[in-house]
Write a protein that holds these residues in place. Structure first.
Motif, PDB file in Angstrom:
ATOM      1  N   TYR A  11      -2.957  -4.873  -3.306  1.00 19.05           N
ATOM      2  CA  TYR A  11      -3.028  -4.481  -4.714  1.00 19.05           C
ATOM      3  C   TYR A  11      -2.494  -5.643  -5.544  1.00 19.05           C
ATOM      4  N   ARG A  12      -3.241  -6.013  -6.591  1.00 19.48           N
ATOM      5  CA  ARG A  12      -2.800  -7.056  -7.510  1.00 19.48           C
ATOM      6  C   ARG A  12      -2.828  -6.500  -8.930  1.00 19.48           C
ATOM      7  N   TYR A  13      -1.774  -6.772  -9.701  1.00 16.09           N
ATOM      8  CA  TYR A  13      -1.658  -6.227 -11.055  1.00 16.09           C
ATOM      9  C   TYR A  13      -1.747  -7.355 -12.072  1.00 16.09           C
ATOM     10  N   ALA A  14      -2.458  -7.097 -13.161  1.00 14.92           N
ATOM     11  CA  ALA A  14      -2.653  -8.106 -14.201  1.00 14.92           C
ATOM     12  C   ALA A  14      -1.331  -8.518 -14.839  1.00 14.92           C
ATOM     13  N   SER A  15      -0.408  -7.574 -14.910  1.00 11.72           N
ATOM     14  CA  SER A  15       0.943  -7.867 -15.396  1.00 11.72           C
ATOM     15  C   SER A  15       1.920  -7.034 -14.582  1.00 11.72           C
ATOM     16  N   PRO A  16       3.162  -7.474 -14.421  1.00 11.51           N
ATOM     17  CA  PRO A  16       4.116  -6.765 -13.571  1.00 11.51           C
ATOM     18  C   PRO A  16       4.334  -5.316 -14.015  1.00 11.51           C
ATOM     19  N   ILE A  17       4.454  -4.422 -13.033  1.00  8.22           N
ATOM     20  CA  ILE A  17       4.770  -3.020 -13.315  1.00  8.22           C
ATOM     21  C   ILE A  17       6.168  -2.721 -12.789  1.00  8.22           C
ATOM     22  N   ARG A  18       6.717  -1.584 -13.212  1.00  8.33           N
ATOM     23  CA  ARG A  18       8.123  -1.305 -12.942  1.00  8.33           C
ATOM     24  C   ARG A  18       8.377  -0.756 -11.542  1.00  8.33           C
ATOM     25  N   GLN A  19       7.429   0.005 -11.014  1.00 11.56           N
ATOM     26  CA  GLN A  19       7.690   0.675  -9.744  1.00 11.56           C
ATOM     27  C   GLN A  19       6.377   1.159  -9.130  1.00 11.56           C
ATOM     28  N   VAL A  20       6.331   1.174  -7.801  1.00 10.05           N
ATOM     29  CA  VAL A  20       5.191   1.723  -7.057  1.00 10.05           C
ATOM     30  C   VAL A  20       5.731   2.709  -6.026  1.00 10.05           C
ATOM     31  N   VAL A  21       5.142   3.891  -5.984  1.00 12.01           N
ATOM     32  CA  VAL A  21       5.490   4.899  -4.975  1.00 12.01           C
ATOM     33  C   VAL A  21       4.198   5.333  -4.298  1.00 12.01           C
ATOM     34  N   GLN A  22       4.168   5.238  -2.976  1.00 14.12           N
ATOM     35  CA  GLN A  22       2.960   5.583  -2.229  1.00 14.12           C
ATOM     36  C   GLN A  22       3.271   6.540  -1.090  1.00 14.12           C
ATOM     37  N   SER A  23       2.276   7.357  -0.770  1.00 17.60           N
ATOM     38  CA  SER A  23       2.315   8.215   0.409  1.00 17.60           C
ATOM     39  C   SER A  23       1.338   7.639   1.419  1.00 17.60           C
ATOM     40  N   HIS A  24       1.822   7.317   2.608  1.00 14.10           N
ATOM     41  CA  HIS A  24       0.996   6.673   3.622  1.00 14.10           C
ATOM     42  C   HIS A  24       0.635   7.655   4.741  1.00 14.10           C
ATOM     43  N   ARG A  25      -0.635   7.799   4.979  1.00 19.76           N
ATOM     44  CA  ARG A  25      -1.144   8.511   6.150  1.00 19.76           C
ATOM     45  C   ARG A  25      -1.790   7.446   7.032  1.00 19.76           C
ATOM     46  N   LEU A  26      -0.960   6.580   7.570  1.00 15.27           N
ATOM     47  CA  LEU A  26      -1.417   5.396   8.290  1.00 15.27           C
ATOM     48  C   LEU A  26      -0.970   5.378   9.752  1.00 15.27           C
ATOM     49  N   THR A  27      -0.454   6.500  10.236  1.00 15.14           N
ATOM     50  CA  THR A  27      -0.009   6.604  11.623  1.00 15.14           C
ATOM     51  C   THR A  27      -1.054   7.356  12.439  1.00 15.14           C
ATOM     52  N   PRO A  28      -1.508   6.806  13.558  1.00 11.42           N
ATOM     53  CA  PRO A  28      -2.529   7.482  14.367  1.00 11.42           C
ATOM     54  C   PRO A  28      -2.106   8.888  14.787  1.00 11.42           C
ATOM     55  N   SER A  29      -3.066   9.801  14.803  1.00  9.68           N
ATOM     56  CA  SER A  29      -2.811  11.182  15.210  1.00  9.68           C
ATOM     57  C   SER A  29      -2.352  11.234  16.667  1.00  9.68           C
ATOM     58  N   ARG A  30      -1.598  12.282  16.962  1.00 18.80           N
ATOM     59  CA  ARG A  30      -1.182  12.517  18.346  1.00 18.80           C
ATOM     60  C   ARG A  30      -2.025  13.645  18.927  1.00 18.80           C
ATOM     61  N   PHE A  31      -2.871  13.293  19.882  1.00 21.24           N
ATOM     62  CA  PHE A  31      -3.653  14.300  20.600  1.00 21.24           C
ATOM     63  C   PHE A  31      -4.140  13.673  21.901  1.00 21.24           C
ATOM     64  N   ALA A  32      -4.804  14.476  22.734  1.00 23.72           N
ATOM     65  CA  ALA A  32      -5.146  14.017  24.081  1.00 23.72           C
ATOM     66  C   ALA A  32      -6.123  12.849  24.079  1.00 23.72           C
ATOM     67  N   GLY A  33      -6.836  12.620  22.989  1.00 23.74           N
ATOM     68  CA  GLY A  33      -7.846  11.581  22.953  1.00 23.74           C
ATOM     69  C   GLY A  33      -7.346  10.196  22.611  1.00 23.74           C
ATOM     70  N   GLN A  34      -6.080  10.075  22.202  1.00 20.40           N
ATOM     71  CA  GLN A  34      -5.574   8.739  21.889  1.00 20.40           C
ATOM     72  C   GLN A  34      -4.063   8.669  22.086  1.00 20.40           C
ATOM     73  N   ARG A  35      -3.604   7.490  22.478  1.00 20.17           N
ATOM     74  CA  ARG A  35      -2.176   7.250  22.710  1.00 20.17           C
ATOM     75  C   ARG A  35      -1.804   5.937  22.055  1.00 20.17           C
ATOM     76  N   THR A  36      -0.739   5.965  21.248  1.00 22.33           N
ATOM     77  CA  THR A  36      -0.297   4.774  20.535  1.00 22.33           C
ATOM     78  C   THR A  36       0.557   3.909  21.455  1.00 22.33           C
ATOM     79  N   LEU A  37       0.144   2.666  21.662  1.00 23.21           N
ATOM     80  CA  LEU A  37       0.911   1.723  22.480  1.00 23.21           C
ATOM     81  C   LEU A  37       1.887   0.934  21.627  1.00 23.21           C
TER      82      LEU A  37
END
Length: 272
Positions: A11-37
């Motif tokens: 993310y790039r801003y044209a002028s500085p902003i005071r604060q950014v707050v984000q919610s991340h859903r960036l962690t792989p799901s846990r189920f039998a079809g995938q395992r995080t190494l």
């Protein structure tokens, strides 16, 4: 199959902003079809909350940046070991009833054309044969919306994409959800990554598909864009009622500035 992911969001801003707050859903799901190494989500100067699991079984973390913020770089790197379960979301823990996913949003609301598409697809299939009906609707969506990047945008609805006859994976997922709900099958939007398309061509972006709730099997994934169910090439991050609620990154910024967004995703196979 072992799959490596490098996902950079800038993310790039044209002028500085005071604060950014984000919610991340960036962690792989846990189920039998995938395992995080191994898996890391990094933001220079970012403050991360402790992760928590929501009712749909997705891992959520909050990230904040304080002070004058001119740019935000989110780096996601990791390796996942995947198994082909023919699209079945096996051993995934969640608390929300599937009936919650019978509701629709602006993006997934079925109009007359979507209802007609769904009704025609399942017309010769018994109502109790949920899996067969799901496959039939997925095929009908793939036929009705030709994969064509650049013809739709982030706010295109399922009805608009079907009327246009063109779209991308987001449009296919929204349209399949609309069709499924119109015949009484719970359905939801899934975000994640795809190693390669069905013809083996490397996939350069994040991917999306739909999950439909099938009696006796539970949640089963369907990807109309590639005319298949998710297999070992897919990495699942999270779900929602549409693309907005399932977005890997959601947030707010405090201050007035134009925002430029650039996303780079590389998904590669790792030698065992």
């Amino acid at each position: 199959m072992r799959v490596s992911v490098s996902h950079i969001t800038r993310y790039r801003y044209a002028s500085p902003i005071r604060q950014v707050v984000q919610s991340h859903r960036l962690t792989p799901s846990r189920f039998a079809g995938q395992r995080t190494l191994d898996w890391k989500v990094e933001v220079e100067g970012g403050r991360f909350s402790q992760p928590f699991t929501d009712g749909a079984g997705d891992t959520i973390r909050t990230m904040s940046l304080h002070g004058l913020v001119e740019a935000v770089d989110i780096h996601v790197t990791g390796t996942i070991e995947t198994v082909d379960l023919a699209g079945v979301l096996k051993n995934h823990r969640e608390r929300i009833s599937p009936l919650v996913y019978l509701r629709t949003t602006r993006a997934t609301r079925p109009d007359a054309a979507l209802r007609k598409l769904a009704a025609k697809a399942v017309s010769d299939i018994p109502e109790t044969a949920h899996l067969d009906r799901a496959h039939a609707m997925s095929a009908a969506v793939a036929d009705g919306i030709v994969y064509a990047p650049g013809e739709t945008h982030a706010h295109t609805t399922a009805a608009e994409a079907l009327a246009l006859g063109l779209g991308v994976c987001q449009d296919h997922a929204h349209a399949l959800i609309a069709c499924a709900v119109s015949v009484g099958i719970p359905a939801r939007y899934v975000s994640g990554y795809l190693f390669a398309s069905a013809d083996g061509v490397p996939h350069e972006a994040s991917h999306a598909w739909a999950e439909l709730y099938v009696d006796a099997l539970g949640w089963v994934g369907f990807d109309p864009a590639n005319r298949c169910c998710p297999d070992e090439r897919y990495i699942r991050l999270g779900s929602g009622i549409d693309s907005e609620s399932a977005a890997p990154i959601r947030g707010v910024s405090f201050g007035v500035a134009n925002e430029d967004l650039d996303v780079t995703v590389a998904v590669t196979a790792v030698q065992q």
